[in-house]
Design a protein around this motif. Structure first.
Motif, short mmCIF file in Angstrom:
data_model
loop_
_atom_site.label_atom_id
_atom_site.label_comp_id
_atom_site.label_asym_id
_atom_site.label_seq_id
_atom_site.Cartn_x
_atom_site.Cartn_y
_atom_site.Cartn_z
N PHE A 52 -30.15 -54.61 86.32
CA PHE A 52 -29.78 -54.32 85.15
C PHE A 52 -28.39 -53.48 85.12
O PHE A 52 -27.27 -53.66 84.42
CB PHE A 52 -30.75 -53.56 84.49
N LEU A 53 -28.04 -52.69 86.02
CA LEU A 53 -27.14 -51.55 86.24
C LEU A 53 -25.87 -52.91 86.73
O LEU A 53 -24.64 -52.49 86.42
CB LEU A 53 -27.41 -50.66 87.17
N SER A 54 -26.15 -53.77 87.39
CA SER A 54 -25.11 -54.63 87.86
C SER A 54 -24.48 -55.46 86.79
O SER A 54 -23.31 -56.03 87.03
CB SER A 54 -25.77 -55.72 88.79
N ARG A 55 -24.99 -55.40 85.43
CA ARG A 55 -24.37 -55.93 84.45
C ARG A 55 -22.95 -55.17 84.20
O ARG A 55 -22.05 -55.87 83.80
CB ARG A 55 -25.05 -56.10 83.30
N LEU A 56 -22.98 -54.01 84.64
CA LEU A 56 -21.50 -53.30 84.47
C LEU A 56 -21.03 -53.07 85.80
O LEU A 56 -19.83 -53.24 85.86
CB LEU A 56 -21.78 -51.72 83.94
N ALA A 134 -9.44 -37.98 78.29
CA ALA A 134 -8.63 -37.08 78.81
C ALA A 134 -9.16 -36.98 80.53
O ALA A 134 -8.46 -36.43 81.24
CB ALA A 134 -9.01 -35.59 78.30
N CYS A 135 -10.04 -37.48 80.80
CA CYS A 135 -10.71 -37.76 82.33
C CYS A 135 -10.14 -38.84 82.99
O CYS A 135 -10.34 -39.10 84.09
CB CYS A 135 -12.09 -37.41 82.25
N LEU A 136 -9.37 -39.93 82.39
CA LEU A 136 -8.75 -40.85 82.91
C LEU A 136 -7.46 -40.91 83.44
O LEU A 136 -6.70 -40.37 82.59
CB LEU A 136 -9.05 -42.12 81.88
N LYS A 137 -7.13 -41.34 84.61
CA LYS A 137 -5.70 -41.40 85.11
C LYS A 137 -5.26 -42.53 84.39
O LYS A 137 -5.87 -43.48 84.01
CB LYS A 137 -6.04 -41.64 86.70
N PRO A 138 -4.06 -42.65 84.25
CA PRO A 138 -3.17 -43.63 83.99
C PRO A 138 -3.73 -44.92 84.45
O PRO A 138 -3.88 -45.32 86.09
CB PRO A 138 -1.72 -43.44 84.35
N ASN A 139 -3.92 -45.93 83.90
CA ASN A 139 -4.23 -47.37 84.22
C ASN A 139 -5.86 -47.51 84.76
O ASN A 139 -6.43 -48.37 85.30
CB ASN A 139 -3.48 -48.01 85.43
N ALA A 140 -6.49 -46.30 84.48
CA ALA A 140 -7.94 -46.12 84.98
C ALA A 140 -8.86 -46.90 84.06
O ALA A 140 -8.46 -47.32 82.81
CB ALA A 140 -8.37 -44.59 84.58
N LEU A 141 -10.04 -47.05 84.44
CA LEU A 141 -11.06 -47.89 83.71
C LEU A 141 -12.31 -47.04 83.36
O LEU A 141 -12.68 -46.15 83.82
CB LEU A 141 -11.59 -49.08 84.69
N MET A 142 -12.71 -47.62 81.99
CA MET A 142 -13.89 -46.93 81.37
C MET A 142 -15.00 -48.13 81.29
O MET A 142 -14.65 -48.83 80.10
CB MET A 142 -13.57 -46.00 80.32
N GLY A 143 -16.14 -47.96 81.72
CA GLY A 143 -17.04 -49.18 81.41
C GLY A 143 -18.19 -48.42 80.98
O GLY A 143 -18.70 -47.31 81.18
N ILE A 144 -18.50 -49.13 79.74
CA ILE A 144 -19.62 -48.63 78.79
C ILE A 144 -20.70 -49.73 78.73
O ILE A 144 -20.56 -50.90 78.39
CB ILE A 144 -19.29 -48.29 77.42
N TYR A 189 -17.79 -58.02 77.47
CA TYR A 189 -18.74 -58.86 78.16
C TYR A 189 -19.92 -59.17 77.45
O TYR A 189 -20.18 -58.41 76.49
CB TYR A 189 -19.23 -58.42 79.52
N PRO A 190 -20.72 -60.13 77.86
CA PRO A 190 -21.98 -60.60 77.13
C PRO A 190 -22.86 -59.53 76.99
O PRO A 190 -22.91 -58.64 77.86
CB PRO A 190 -22.59 -61.56 77.85
#
Length: 202
Positions: A52-56, A134-144, A189-190
């Motif tokens: 389940f977690l692997s989807r992200l 504000a916690c992301l560096k430039p070019n950083a990623l955020m997955g939800i 993503y799906p």
């Protein structure tokens, strides 16, 4: 007929961003909310939960440069996702308002942030989104990861809304609206996963 915490609960719809949310007066207090979370059983040895977690985990980990350090926001009592990153040599710290409340971790910057099955519980999603950006560096990623609604008619029959701790419901267009508002790149993503990327300039 709805009973208990769902009795008479209202759902407000934003025509601009397509977010559906529950008004403040219908929200559980912190004690009642945590009591429900305490019932969750997220076993790190459960291959089904890891799948389940692997989807992200799978698409996001493939995008990480070497030496990345991340944050699992809303990790819960058993931070399995953070452990999955550590298993592949990626440093990942954790934060959870109930189970790992270390505010200093939200004053640092990271190469990536992951948040699985969390945003649907947020009473103030815009505030939290700004805080995480504000916690992301430039070019950083955020997955939800969160289930998305796709039509009002289906929403009316959607069992996902029957959890009393689920108070924010995102549409695909909600994430597109956020990407445009904050100047982020977005990959959808799906099913239930999106990944934002911060611009180089931050």
């Amino acid at each position: 007929m709805q009973r208990g915490p769902l009795a008479g609960r209202e759902y407000w719809y934003c025509p601009n961003c397509q977010l559906i949310h529950v008004p403040q007066r219908f929200l559980l207090d912190a004690v009642a909310e945590k009591a429900i979370y305490d019932l969750h059983e997220n076993n790190p040895g459960d291959p089904g939960y890891r799948a389940f977690l692997s989807r992200l985990f799978t698409p996001l980990s493939a995008l990480l440069p070497a030496g990345s350090q991340g944050l699992d926001f809303g990790c819960g009592p058993t931070p399995v996702l953070a452990e999955m990153f550590r298993e592949i040599g990626v440093r990942c710290t954790t934060f959870d308002i109930y189970y790992d409340n270390e505010p200093t971790r939200l004053q640092q910057q990271y190469d990536f942030i992951v948040s699985t099955e969390v945003v649907e519980h947020l009473a103030t999603p815009a505030k939290v989104f700004n805080q995480l950006l504000a916690c992301l560096k430039p070019n950083a990623l955020m997955g939800i990861m969160t289930q998305r609604w796709d039509s009002i008619e289906r929403f009316k029959q959607w069992t996902y809304r029957n959890d009393p701790t689920h108070i924010c419901f995102f549409h695909e267009q909600t994430f597109q609206w956020l990407a445009q508002k904050f100047g982020l790149q977005l990959t959808i993503y799906p099913r239930d996963v999106v990944i934002f990327q911060q611009s180089i300039s931050g």
